[in-house]
Design a protein around this motif. Structure first.
Motif, PDB file in Angstrom:
ATOM      1  N   TYR A 111       0.834  -1.210   0.000  1.00  0.00           N
ATOM      2  CA  TYR A 111       0.000   0.000   0.000  1.00  0.00           C
ATOM      3  C   TYR A 111       0.872   1.265   0.000  1.00  0.00           C
ATOM      4  O   TYR A 111       0.748   2.125   0.867  1.00  0.00           O
ATOM      5  CB  TYR A 111      -0.942  -0.014   1.207  1.00  0.00           C
ATOM      6  N   PRO A 112       1.769   1.387  -0.994  1.00  0.00           N
ATOM      7  CA  PRO A 112       2.682   2.538  -1.020  1.00  0.00           C
ATOM      8  C   PRO A 112       1.965   3.883  -1.173  1.00  0.00           C
ATOM      9  O   PRO A 112       2.419   4.893  -0.638  1.00  0.00           O
ATOM     10  CB  PRO A 112       3.581   2.239  -2.226  1.00  0.00           C
ATOM     11  N   ASP A 113       0.865   3.904  -1.929  1.00  0.00           N
ATOM     12  CA  ASP A 113       0.132   5.162  -2.101  1.00  0.00           C
ATOM     13  C   ASP A 113      -0.417   5.657  -0.767  1.00  0.00           C
ATOM     14  O   ASP A 113      -0.381   6.867  -0.478  1.00  0.00           O
ATOM     15  CB  ASP A 113      -1.011   4.988  -3.102  1.00  0.00           C
ATOM     16  N   PHE A 114      -0.932   4.739   0.023  1.00  0.00           N
ATOM     17  CA  PHE A 114      -1.458   5.126   1.334  1.00  0.00           C
ATOM     18  C   PHE A 114      -0.347   5.636   2.234  1.00  0.00           C
ATOM     19  O   PHE A 114      -0.506   6.657   2.922  1.00  0.00           O
ATOM     20  CB  PHE A 114      -2.153   3.934   1.996  1.00  0.00           C
ATOM     21  N   ILE A 115       0.800   4.958   2.241  1.00  0.00           N
ATOM     22  CA  ILE A 115       1.934   5.389   3.076  1.00  0.00           C
ATOM     23  C   ILE A 115       2.394   6.781   2.658  1.00  0.00           C
ATOM     24  O   ILE A 115       2.663   7.648   3.510  1.00  0.00           O
ATOM     25  CB  ILE A 115       3.095   4.380   2.980  1.00  0.00           C
ATOM     26  N   ARG A 116       2.443   7.018   1.364  1.00  0.00           N
ATOM     27  CA  ARG A 116       2.849   8.331   0.864  1.00  0.00           C
ATOM     28  C   ARG A 116       1.840   9.404   1.302  1.00  0.00           C
ATOM     29  O   ARG A 116       2.229  10.494   1.743  1.00  0.00           O
ATOM     30  CB  ARG A 116       2.969   8.285  -0.658  1.00  0.00           C
ATOM     31  N   THR A 117       0.559   9.092   1.190  1.00  0.00           N
ATOM     32  CA  THR A 117      -0.481  10.040   1.601  1.00  0.00           C
ATOM     33  C   THR A 117      -0.421  10.319   3.097  1.00  0.00           C
ATOM     34  O   THR A 117      -0.482  11.478   3.531  1.00  0.00           O
ATOM     35  CB  THR A 117      -1.878   9.491   1.244  1.00  0.00           C
ATOM     36  N   LEU A 118      -0.288   9.260   3.884  1.00  0.00           N
ATOM     37  CA  LEU A 118      -0.270   9.424   5.335  1.00  0.00           C
ATOM     38  C   LEU A 118       0.971  10.193   5.780  1.00  0.00           C
ATOM     39  O   LEU A 118       0.897  11.030   6.698  1.00  0.00           O
ATOM     40  CB  LEU A 118      -0.315   8.052   6.016  1.00  0.00           C
TER      41      LEU A 118
END
Length: 311
Positions: A111-118
């Motif tokens: 879930y790299p997109d979520f980690i980047r967003t968070l």
């Protein structure tokens, strides 16, 4: 450990699913119930891994910045307070956490997109800015930051979305699991090399409590509903929602089948649960009906409490 309130919620949601799907296999429904409880415990570890993954991402960003052709002074001398956080390092090095994550195949690598967003939300937050600006660090400062991080997750829409994507069984579990995490962090000391992991259940009584409450509520559903109708005859039947009846029936099972649980505890728990899982006026309605049911069942000798403080 998972709270009794969460266990009660799991039971009533399993009962709701059983009846609404017209299921006829109690064993299969009970197995699904216990699986949902296992998943709640999984969420504890999944969330613990989140700040570790954010630190990993932050380190990668710092390495990329250092590798620029024309790095700035800040690129070469980044503030490392977050990536060196002692509490997050303890979690990252915890064998108990890492072993559980590996066995249950949990983590955030997909879930790299979520980690980047968070991470973007984190570095813009006031508590992060304040933490990074401190002149000197300490274990308590690190822990307070991590506690603030988990408290803020309560209102993180991005997290709600990704948790629903990973497992629908995590619906509504977040507040209860965050309390578990905050308690575990509160017990952590500078000398500790491991985070003390709470057991799934407080005692061996909890799995039995879940199964018995589910089975008795299901098997005796019609009998309980007939009993409830005696105290709701003056109400418009069309206005009494299914969940109200289900909650009252499950409360009846708890009142009559668990002599060691005080009546007040049972009433308070189910009235509180009704505020979140039924209609806005349900808690007042359920409170009034359950008071009459308790009075009637006590007079009939069907509520028998035993144990210290109950006699």
């Amino acid at each position: 450990m998972l709270s009794r309130r969460l266990l009660r919620i799991k039971v009533v949601k399993a009962l709701f699913a059983h009846f609404k799907s017209d299921a006829d296999n109690m064993i299969a429904s009970e197995k699904t119930l216990m699986t949902s409880i296992d998943k709640s415990y999984d969420l504890f570890f999944q969330l613990l891994a989140l700040p570790v993954e954010l630190v990993r991402y932050a380190r990668q960003r710092q390495e990329i910045a250092r590798a620029k052709k024309l790095p700035t002074f800040e690129d070469l001398n980044p503030n490392t307070r977050f990536v060196d956080n002692a509490v997050i390092r303890t979690i990252a090095n915890s064998d108990a956490v890492n072993d559980y994550l590996a066995v249950r195949k949990l983590g955030w690598e997909h879930y790299p997109d979520f980690i980047r967003t968070l991470y973007g939300q984190l570095i813009e937050s006031a508590y992060f800015t304040e933490y990074m600006a401190q002149e000197s660090g300490s274990f308590e400062l690190d822990r307070r930051f991590v506690e603030d991080f988990f408290k803020e997750l309560q209102n993180c829409d991005a997290l709600d979305t990704v948790l629903e994507e990973i497992s629908i069984l995590w619906s509504d579990d977040l507040p209860y699991v965050l309390v578990m995490i905050l308690r575990a962090l509160g017990a952590l000391r500078p000398a500790h090399t491991e985070l003390k992991i709470p057991p799934k259940f407080k005692s061996d009584d909890d799995p039995a409590f879940v199964k018995t409450l589910f089975e008795k509520s299901l098997v005796n559903y019609d009998k309980y509903q007939s009993y409830i109708e005696k105290f709701t005859s003056n109400w418009d039947v069309e206005r009494i929602v299914f969940m109200d009846n289900l909650i009252m029936g499950t409360a009846m099972a708890e009142l009559t089948e668990f002599p060691a649980i005080p009546v007040k505890v049972t009433l308070d728990e189910w009235i509180e649960i009704s505020k979140y899982y039924s209609t806005p006026g349900s808690s007042t309605f359920i409170n009034g009906v359950l008071d009459k049911i308790v009075e009637s069942l006590t007079a009939e000798g069907r509520i028998k409490k035993s144990g210290r403080g109950l006699l």
